[in-house]
Write a protein that holds these residues in place. Structure first.
Motif, PDB file in Angstrom:
ATOM      1  N   PRO A 263       0.814  -0.567   0.010  1.00 25.23           N
ATOM      2  CA  PRO A 263      -0.160  -0.043  -0.015  1.00 25.23           C
ATOM      3  C   PRO A 263       0.923   0.991   0.066  1.00 25.23           C
ATOM      4  N   MET A 264       0.783   1.784  -0.900  1.00 24.85           N
ATOM      5  CA  MET A 264       1.905   3.142  -0.855  1.00 24.85           C
ATOM      6  C   MET A 264       1.897   4.734  -0.012  1.00 24.85           C
ATOM      7  N   ARG A 265       0.173   4.559   0.783  1.00 28.95           N
ATOM      8  CA  ARG A 265       0.241   5.042   1.645  1.00 28.95           C
ATOM      9  C   ARG A 265      -0.121   4.490   2.868  1.00 28.95           C
ATOM     10  N   ASP A 266       1.176   3.935   3.347  1.00 27.57           N
ATOM     11  CA  ASP A 266       1.410   2.946   4.481  1.00 27.57           C
ATOM     12  C   ASP A 266       1.489   3.749   5.360  1.00 27.57           C
ATOM     13  N   ARG A 282      13.990 -12.150  -6.012  1.00 24.39           N
ATOM     14  CA  ARG A 282      14.411 -12.892  -7.254  1.00 24.39           C
ATOM     15  C   ARG A 282      13.106 -13.580  -7.563  1.00 24.39           C
ATOM     16  N   ALA A 283      11.854 -14.054  -6.315  1.00 26.18           N
ATOM     17  CA  ALA A 283      11.350 -14.541  -6.868  1.00 26.18           C
ATOM     18  C   ALA A 283      10.061 -14.037  -6.379  1.00 26.18           C
ATOM     19  N   GLY A 284      10.033 -12.109  -5.850  1.00 19.79           N
ATOM     20  CA  GLY A 284       9.179 -11.422  -5.290  1.00 19.79           C
ATOM     21  C   GLY A 284       8.645 -11.077  -6.790  1.00 19.79           C
ATOM     22  N   GLN A 285       6.594 -10.437  -6.663  1.00 20.92           N
ATOM     23  CA  GLN A 285       6.822  -9.876  -7.766  1.00 20.92           C
ATOM     24  C   GLN A 285       5.737  -8.878  -6.845  1.00 20.92           C
ATOM     25  N   LEU A 286       6.152  -7.290  -7.155  1.00 23.18           N
ATOM     26  CA  LEU A 286       5.469  -6.231  -6.063  1.00 23.18           C
ATOM     27  C   LEU A 286       4.048  -5.652  -6.783  1.00 23.18           C
ATOM     28  N   VAL A 287       3.811  -5.670  -6.255  1.00 29.03           N
ATOM     29  CA  VAL A 287       2.002  -5.205  -6.707  1.00 29.03           C
ATOM     30  C   VAL A 287       1.549  -3.396  -6.080  1.00 29.03           C
ATOM     31  N   ASN A 288       1.432  -2.196  -6.259  1.00 34.47           N
ATOM     32  CA  ASN A 288       1.488  -1.235  -6.149  1.00 34.47           C
ATOM     33  C   ASN A 288       0.038  -0.925  -5.625  1.00 34.47           C
ATOM     34  N   ILE A 289      -0.409  -0.980  -4.069  1.00 31.97           N
ATOM     35  CA  ILE A 289      -1.935  -0.425  -3.869  1.00 31.97           C
ATOM     36  C   ILE A 289      -1.824   0.709  -3.538  1.00 31.97           C
ATOM     37  N   ILE A 290      -2.237   2.023  -4.916  1.00 32.18           N
ATOM     38  CA  ILE A 290      -2.138   3.313  -4.611  1.00 32.18           C
ATOM     39  C   ILE A 290      -3.132   3.546  -4.621  1.00 32.18           C
ATOM     40  N   GLY A 291      -2.777   4.403  -3.393  1.00 35.48           N
ATOM     41  CA  GLY A 291      -3.781   5.000  -2.075  1.00 35.48           C
ATOM     42  C   GLY A 291      -4.149   4.091  -1.175  1.00 35.48           C
ATOM     43  N   GLY A 292      -3.792   3.243  -0.965  1.00 36.95           N
ATOM     44  CA  GLY A 292      -3.901   2.101   0.212  1.00 36.95           C
ATOM     45  C   GLY A 292      -3.305   2.642   0.999  1.00 36.95           C
ATOM     46  N   ARG A 293      -3.841   1.875   2.391  1.00 34.29           N
ATOM     47  CA  ARG A 293      -3.497   2.620   3.817  1.00 34.29           C
ATOM     48  C   ARG A 293      -2.626   0.836   4.481  1.00 34.29           C
ATOM     49  N   HIS A 294      -2.209   0.608   5.603  1.00 34.80           N
ATOM     50  CA  HIS A 294      -2.095  -0.345   5.846  1.00 34.80           C
ATOM     51  C   HIS A 294      -2.739  -1.721   5.833  1.00 34.80           C
ATOM     52  N   GLU A 295      -3.598  -1.815   6.404  1.00 35.40           N
ATOM     53  CA  GLU A 295      -4.590  -2.846   6.666  1.00 35.40           C
ATOM     54  C   GLU A 295      -5.143  -2.943   5.359  1.00 35.40           C
ATOM     55  N   LEU A 296      -4.516  -3.604   4.100  1.00 40.09           N
ATOM     56  CA  LEU A 296      -5.360  -3.594   3.429  1.00 40.09           C
ATOM     57  C   LEU A 296      -7.069  -4.308   2.902  1.00 40.09           C
ATOM     58  N   SER A 298      -9.024  -4.478   4.711  1.00 39.50           N
ATOM     59  CA  SER A 298     -10.484  -3.993   6.128  1.00 39.50           C
ATOM     60  C   SER A 298      -9.876  -2.672   5.520  1.00 39.50           C
ATOM     61  N   GLU A 299      -9.381  -2.236   3.867  1.00 38.55           N
ATOM     62  CA  GLU A 299      -9.068  -0.994   3.160  1.00 38.55           C
ATOM     63  C   GLU A 299     -10.302  -0.896   2.981  1.00 38.55           C
ATOM     64  N   ALA A 300     -10.927   0.472   2.320  1.00 32.95           N
ATOM     65  CA  ALA A 300     -12.184   0.428   1.232  1.00 32.95           C
ATOM     66  C   ALA A 300     -11.985  -0.099   0.249  1.00 32.95           C
ATOM     67  N   ASP A 301     -13.529  -0.213  -0.857  1.00 35.87           N
ATOM     68  CA  ASP A 301     -12.946  -1.281  -1.079  1.00 35.87           C
ATOM     69  C   ASP A 301     -12.369  -1.151  -2.488  1.00 35.87           C
ATOM     70  N   VAL A 302     -12.131   0.074  -2.534  1.00 31.67           N
ATOM     71  CA  VAL A 302     -11.374   0.336  -3.928  1.00 31.67           C
ATOM     72  C   VAL A 302     -10.135   0.321  -4.560  1.00 31.67           C
ATOM     73  N   TYR A 303      -9.354  -0.146  -3.268  1.00 29.08           N
ATOM     74  CA  TYR A 303      -8.151  -0.973  -2.615  1.00 29.08           C
ATOM     75  C   TYR A 303      -8.283  -2.284  -2.208  1.00 29.08           C
ATOM     76  N   ARG A 304      -9.352  -2.448  -1.730  1.00 35.19           N
ATOM     77  CA  ARG A 304      -9.394  -4.055  -0.739  1.00 35.19           C
ATOM     78  C   ARG A 304      -9.242  -4.926  -2.338  1.00 35.19           C
ATOM     79  N   VAL A 305     -10.864  -5.115  -2.852  1.00 35.85           N
ATOM     80  CA  VAL A 305     -10.387  -5.246  -3.869  1.00 35.85           C
ATOM     81  C   VAL A 305      -9.379  -5.255  -4.890  1.00 35.85           C
ATOM     82  N   GLN A 306      -8.528  -4.762  -5.342  1.00 35.43           N
ATOM     83  CA  GLN A 306      -7.399  -4.573  -6.176  1.00 35.43           C
ATOM     84  C   GLN A 306      -6.094  -5.778  -5.660  1.00 35.43           C
TER      85      GLN A 306
END
Length: 330
Positions: A263-266, A282-296, A298-306
């Motif tokens: 989450p980019m607003r962690d 090497r085995a990892g892949q990053l997915v940015n959740i733009i605007g999301g806070r720490h508890e993904l 428990s976040e708002a649907d726009v972030y949680r659904v991602q």
């Protein structure tokens, strides 16, 4: 099943807006050094199931906080096996003052995970196994991962605790103070004030007021599940583990395909630390959740659904029949 099992309704708690998911069993298993740890397994309706998610919580959390997310994973055709970390939720507390968030050694967390896999997940759930973890749980997963390659197919780590931000002191200073106080025998001192009951405005955890209120109601209705701030020893142990798992040598030893949901607003774990972890992983892949806070979760649907969509796409189903894990092992 575990050697200590009771009626699930006697073990899991419910509030009006947070009912216990159906089709489950719950109990207690014996963790490292005899700790009594509360667990639950939630079955999906799909048969055969796509597999089982081993769900690891963050610091101060409990099984109850994940009911909604457990339902989402069940709807994906996955069982969920989860437990309260030692020292929190419905598991044994480690000090005479039960509200203190304490830890003796970080390796205790890892050994509890090993015992959970051996005692509950392997004999009583469905193959294949996937690991989904948040914050401190994700740190435990990262630390144990080099030894889990023969048991866990894939991992999804939400806001892994690989750094600390939003504090009055720098992370380096906190690490120094926590280490020094622990060395002189003051590791049981609490670090900071109790944040339970904090106001929604300005919180670093979630932008969703309904889920924030729901999580608060869990603690209000069940104060025995809650803990206060971490102790100095907890900080010493976890910050040392965070530094270790972020090293190139450790990350190279992890071969399990891993999704890092950042989450980019962690406001708890620096986004830059999560990004750096993924860059060297090497085995990892990053997915940015733009605007999301720490508890993904428990976040708002726009972030949680991602976050949930990324996990569903990343975790493959088992197209063949999914036998009970114990039967397959036999």
């Amino acid at each position: 099943m575990s050697e200590t099992e009771a009626t699930p309704s006697d073990i899991l708690r419910s509030t009006p807006d947070n009912p216990v998911p159906p089709n489950h069993f719950a109990g207690f298993f014996t963790g490292h050094r005899g700790a009594r740890l509360r667990y639950a397994v939630f079955r999906c309706e799909m048969s055969p199931a796509r597999g089982t998610i081993v769900l690891l919580h963050g610091r101060s959390e409990s099984i109850e906080k994940y009911y909604e997310t457990i339902r989402d994973f069940n709807a994906m055709g996955l069982w969920v096996a989860t437990y309260d970390l030692r020292g929190q939720g419905g598991s044994d507390r480690l000090l005479k003052k039960p509200k203190k968030g304490h830890l003796r050694r970080f390796s205790d967390y890892e050994r509890d995970l090993d015992l959970f896999l051996e005692q509950i997940v392997l004999p009583d759930t469905r193959l294949p196994f996937f690991l989904v973890a948040h914050s401190t749980g994700a740190l435990i997963a990262l630390s144990a991962a080099p030894r889990l390659a023969n048991r866990i197919e894939r991992m999804a780590l939400a806001a892994p605790f690989v750094g600390l931000t939003g504090q009055a002191l720098s992370q380096g200073m906190i690490r120094f103070i926590a280490g020094a106080l622990t060395v002189i025998g003051l590791g049981q001192i609490s670090a900071g004030s109790d944040q339970n009951g904090r106001a929604f405005a300005g919180n670093p955890l979630t932008s969703d007021p309904k889920r924030f209120a729901r999580n608060g109601a869990i603690g209000t209705s069940n104060p025995d599940l809650m803990i206060g701030p971490p102790t100095m020893r907890w900080l010493k142990e976890t910050l040392a583990a965070a530094r270790r798992v972020a090293s190139q040598a450790h990350l190279t030893a992890i071969t399990i395909p891993t999704l890092v949901l950042a989450p980019m607003r962690d406001g708890i774990v620096p986004y830059a630390s999560q990004e750096e972890l993924a860059r060297n992983f090497r085995a990892g892949q990053l997915v940015n959740i733009i605007g999301g806070r720490h508890e993904l979760f428990s976040e708002a649907d726009v972030y949680r659904v991602q976050a949930l969509a990324a996990i569903e796409a990343f975790i493959p189903g088992n197209e063949a029949s999914s036998p009970v894990a114990g039967d397959a092992a036999a």
